[in-house]
Design an enzyme around this catalytic site. Sequence first.
Site, PDB file in Angstrom:
ATOM      1  N   THR A 234     -14.192   3.155 -36.258  1.00 54.37           N
ATOM      2  CA  THR A 234     -12.807   3.038 -35.780  1.00 54.37           C
ATOM      3  C   THR A 234     -12.736   2.477 -34.357  1.00 54.37           C
ATOM      4  OG1 THR A 234     -12.122   4.852 -37.182  1.00 54.37           O
ATOM      5  CG2 THR A 234     -10.722   4.375 -35.299  1.00 54.37           C
TER       6      THR A 234
ATOM      7  N   GLU B 118     -11.198   9.140 -41.976  1.00 57.17           N
ATOM      8  CA  GLU B 118     -11.815   8.615 -43.225  1.00 57.17           C
ATOM      9  C   GLU B 118     -10.764   8.015 -44.154  1.00 57.17           C
ATOM     10  OE1 GLU B 118     -14.747   8.455 -42.645  1.00 57.17           O
ATOM     11  OE2 GLU B 118     -14.805  10.055 -41.183  1.00 57.17           O
TER      12      GLU B 118
ATOM     13  N   GLY C 279     -17.059  10.857 -33.894  1.00 55.26           N
ATOM     14  CA  GLY C 279     -17.515  12.197 -33.530  1.00 55.26           C
ATOM     15  C   GLY C 279     -18.955  12.173 -33.053  1.00 55.26           C
TER      16      GLY C 279
END
Lengths: 650, 650
Positions: free
Chosen positions: B136, B417, B175
């Site tokens: 992303t 996701e 993350g």
Amino acid sequence: MTSLEQVRQLSKIDQIQIAGLIFGSEQRAKEVKQFLADCEKIPEVQTNADFYNWSRKKQFLSKDKQGFSFMKMINNQVDDMEQYTGPMIYSATTNHYGVYLAMVVPALKILGTQEQINAWLDDLIQIRKAACYAQTELGHGSDIQSLQTTATYDKGTQEFVINTPTIQAAKFWPGDLGILANWALVFAQLIVDGTNYGVQSFMVQIRDEQTHKPLKGIEVGDIGPKMGYQVKDNGFLKFDNVRIPKFNMLAKYISISPQGKVMKEGDPKISYASMMMMRKLLNTVYPKAAAISLTIALRYSYTRQQFTNDKGVENSVIEYQTQQHKLLPLLANLFAVVLSGNVTSKFVDLNFTEVQKGNFSHMNACHSLLCGTKANYTHFVVNCAEWCRLSCGGHGYAHYSGLPSIYQEHSPNVTLEGENQIMFLQLARYLLKLLKTSQKNPEKIPEQFSLFKRINEILSFKCDQFQTSNILSLLESSVIHLITQTGMKMMQEIQGGMNPKAAWDYKLGTSLWESANYFIEYYKFVCFQNTILLVTHKQTQVVLTNLLNLFGVTILLQNPLALLENDVITQQTMKQLRDEYENLLNLIKPEALSLVESFCLADGGLRTTIGRADGKPYEYTYDWAVNENSLNKIDFSNTVNQLKNCRPKL
Amino acid sequence: MTSLEQVRQLSKIDQIQIAGLIFGSEQRAKEVKQFLADCEKIPEVQTNADFYNWSRKKQFLSKDKQGFSFMKMINNQVDDMEQYTGPMIYSATTNHYGVYLAMVVPALKILGTQEQINAWLDDLIQIRKAACYAQTELGHGSDIQSLQTTATYDKGTQEFVINTPTIQAAKFWPGDLGILANWALVFAQLIVDGTNYGVQSFMVQIRDEQTHKPLKGIEVGDIGPKMGYQVKDNGFLKFDNVRIPKFNMLAKYISISPQGKVMKEGDPKISYASMMMMRKLLNTVYPKAAAISLTIALRYSYTRQQFTNDKGVENSVIEYQTQQHKLLPLLANLFAVVLSGNVTSKFVDLNFTEVQKGNFSHMNACHSLLCGTKANYTHFVVNCAEWCRLSCGGHGYAHYSGLPSIYQEHSPNVTLEGENQIMFLQLARYLLKLLKTSQKNPEKIPEQFSLFKRINEILSFKCDQFQTSNILSLLESSVIHLITQTGMKMMQEIQGGMNPKAAWDYKLGTSLWESANYFIEYYKFVCFQNTILLVTHKQTQVVLTNLLNLFGVTILLQNPLALLENDVITQQTMKQLRDEYENLLNLIKPEALSLVESFCLADGGLRTTIGRADGKPYEYTYDWAVNENSLNKIDFSNTVNQLKNCRPKL
């Protein structure tokens, strides 16, 4: 020129007129706008971009200056609720002493005798006696009649003995109690000579005014962290037979002679007058926070571009029907909530003026409307924050978007000052009563509920061909069909041998809830429609009428069952409703930005990187991440190395 | 005996059989139960009751030991996703390195050549090379094709040059990137000789493996605080022409010769195989968190008493229809989600086994089902947490209830996701394709979508008299009516001269969304129904069938429009549906506690005071407030005195 600027220049509405409707008058709108603009220049009232990285202790301490700056800005008029609009919109989080100033001060003014007001008001406003509103207990919230704290009158000493008989009876949740308060307005069962006279309110000192240590017999503290309200010291409080003078029971509507003779006057609902004032605040000031969410989400939707269109160019996401479907009905609902909230607010003021004169005739209608609107509006604000967050994709989840804090700080409102479902049931009870009144004494039906005077006419209404001029009739029809069906179901259960209370609890809950909520949607539509009549600027009136219609059509599409099941509408009408919905989305889209910007919100108060006035979501977001995030100033390399070294031993 | 114990003793179901369905087998259920029981004895894996008072730094550091204890408990099988169930259920919050182990490791295994796997897998699993999944960007999320990071091939040195050309192109949100990672699997546009070969994945070192300092040309850090995920270091990452060896592009399905000749094979969707694995995790492990919310809310609903009934005795709130209406349909949906998730999971495994053999024939069906279930399930978990919170009144808002953390930690799943709305649109696209296939090649329709083989039969179905045996037919009917209507609307717009892409974006979004979601509800019902056939214990089968029917009836009542508008059902049927709904609530109520307790959740993992196995909500809540809340150990008296002294100067 940014794309936001382009959108603004194409708008044809008169924002000042709209701001006047939102804030009550154009003068008041200018004051709020000025207040928000002034805030931009005062460092103390800004929420630090790093705030949500901090411990609760640090967060709590950081709020001191903000609260006092706000008080200064509103010229210390802390007992004028009208003044709360600016600070609430600007700070989002709750402020120190906010609960007690908004609840205990009105309670004293309404429930106290002149002597009591003279004794405490000045100290309360000067925060010398900071008194929390100690009503809710661990075991009982909305069911106020069942509170277990006792205030037993001792004739011998002319004192009350305040006591917490069980762990369930501990006061729990009052704001400003955990750390700040040194007094509490305690709601307790009044016991005199073994007789229970119901829940009354008592001024009780709980901490020393100098040392701030708990007094003897008092256990007090903060209840712990919550989903939001990080800076609010919601507290617990236990009494071990604490004695207070007889003078400390608020005594305008109830009094007790030295020998223990109790006298009551007025409507018992007056005991909860403070809750009514708080609900007024919830209904007028707080819904404006939904404008924060929508300002951010709409601005972002114009600037965010994702996926190419049929011409190979990236679209602003506001162009997608799914995005319009998420946001524009919320925008319409925002106006319905805010404009109807203003109407309700005036009715509350009228009621209290009359109550002061001993006239309680508006009390039931006012209480019921406040219950229903409170439940509908507070749910709306939270739901609006949630959908605005979702409409911003991943960015909506980060605090830099400004959206999580709206959700977190407004979530408690759906349960506090009356849990929403209980609130709807209270309105539903009143609506069922009106159903009876409509048959026997239609002239006694209050103005706000006047559709109950036309029940037969409404029940016979059919709509084969949808036009926007039918929306009001369709809403009325839904409400009356739902309520009469619920009333009939109640009758059937009772005729079938069920106890009325059992039928209510076990068989009718969901129908009652639905009926009450639908009534409020109808009420919002009526208030919104009446407000538009005040608009003189032609194009503004056209746009607001489209917005009103979008609100009405959305409600009808969300809940068309009563209409379909009672043959009020046909399949053809349903299709027309859907077409009209799509048509209205297209009509509102070009004006959505200007409509929400009529709320005059300032960048600092939005606390956002993705929804600022000049656009540029990526620049601000990256800047905050790199420069404002304290986590990036910590050296974690030792920790990381320990983690890596720890691993092979597994 | 507590009231919870009484409820348990009256239950007639076989919890072990149910646990077997939930966790895949009775053996696996026992393992999970044992894991959760073991956790209760290990201090390192407990979440401290004071956790939400802490700064993010302190929260982050506290997670180290928890993560490693979990790894030890699962015998270091970090690349076996099956093992994640226990830790996820127990900790609620995301764990250090969780994202990279769940995403980068599968990506390497699926997309890497054997040589690449040999080079990195061991280092990855041993956390020597902790690689985040860097896909992303600030400006693009779900629209992966439009990512802007570039990987330009340099023939001269046989290297790729990784670059961030604009601020929008900065990687944002991965993350484990902000603080922990020293490597990144970077998704970037592959450019060779000026030609763009689409988004590919590259292993890039970003921090020094010894000093943990960012390497030259790298800007990296944590993005800032979020609504939840306090302990997750979602990060940003910018590349200034960073060079990596040619070897570092994952090359099983794409390869490049030294001279720059690019060769691709297989379905391009394989590039997102890791996202499919992550969606599988979201679909099987994460929904079990909804059982946490429901365990807490149901236990509390039995122990909480509020308002007296018609006999003057206080009712447990579960007795009220409104409370049942809030919670029991969620319980039914929980089982529908979990049991259908297990079925989908097997299909995903089958698909990947086939893909390894070069057979991509299941890819489209598998991808579409995963998209739709991901969107439906993740929304369910968040919505379930929210309504469980609301069903607990004020207490639900406090972290001691255990409910806010479920909401906060699962909220990102609706956007990460693959943003949910985009996910539904992907499934909808496939469903519209099947509509065409059903006319031309019905034999090509995959098993999971077999209702498309019976379109005409389904369209002619009518139901004058409701019976529970009709539920499946009514669900099928809704799905097929919605999809054919949407297909027709699409045709009309195209015939009216609209470009198909424009029609899709501007006219059909909401219909597509609705159709796809309804398909998933139908799919859940079918999987749930098939699973019940495996149950041998008679009374358990009866209860699960009631639960299945409650799920089906709830869906039908929430979305009956397609049925009413197409005359599939009559007003009479609607009334029968409502009666059946009330009937099913009454049937499920006595078994609700035992059903949810089949998930075997342990008190420590619930992190709750109000929903523990032995009841006693008030005792635990008061105890935590007094003894576990660090705020009560701080002396704020100086601060309070300053506040009071500050006041008179205003």
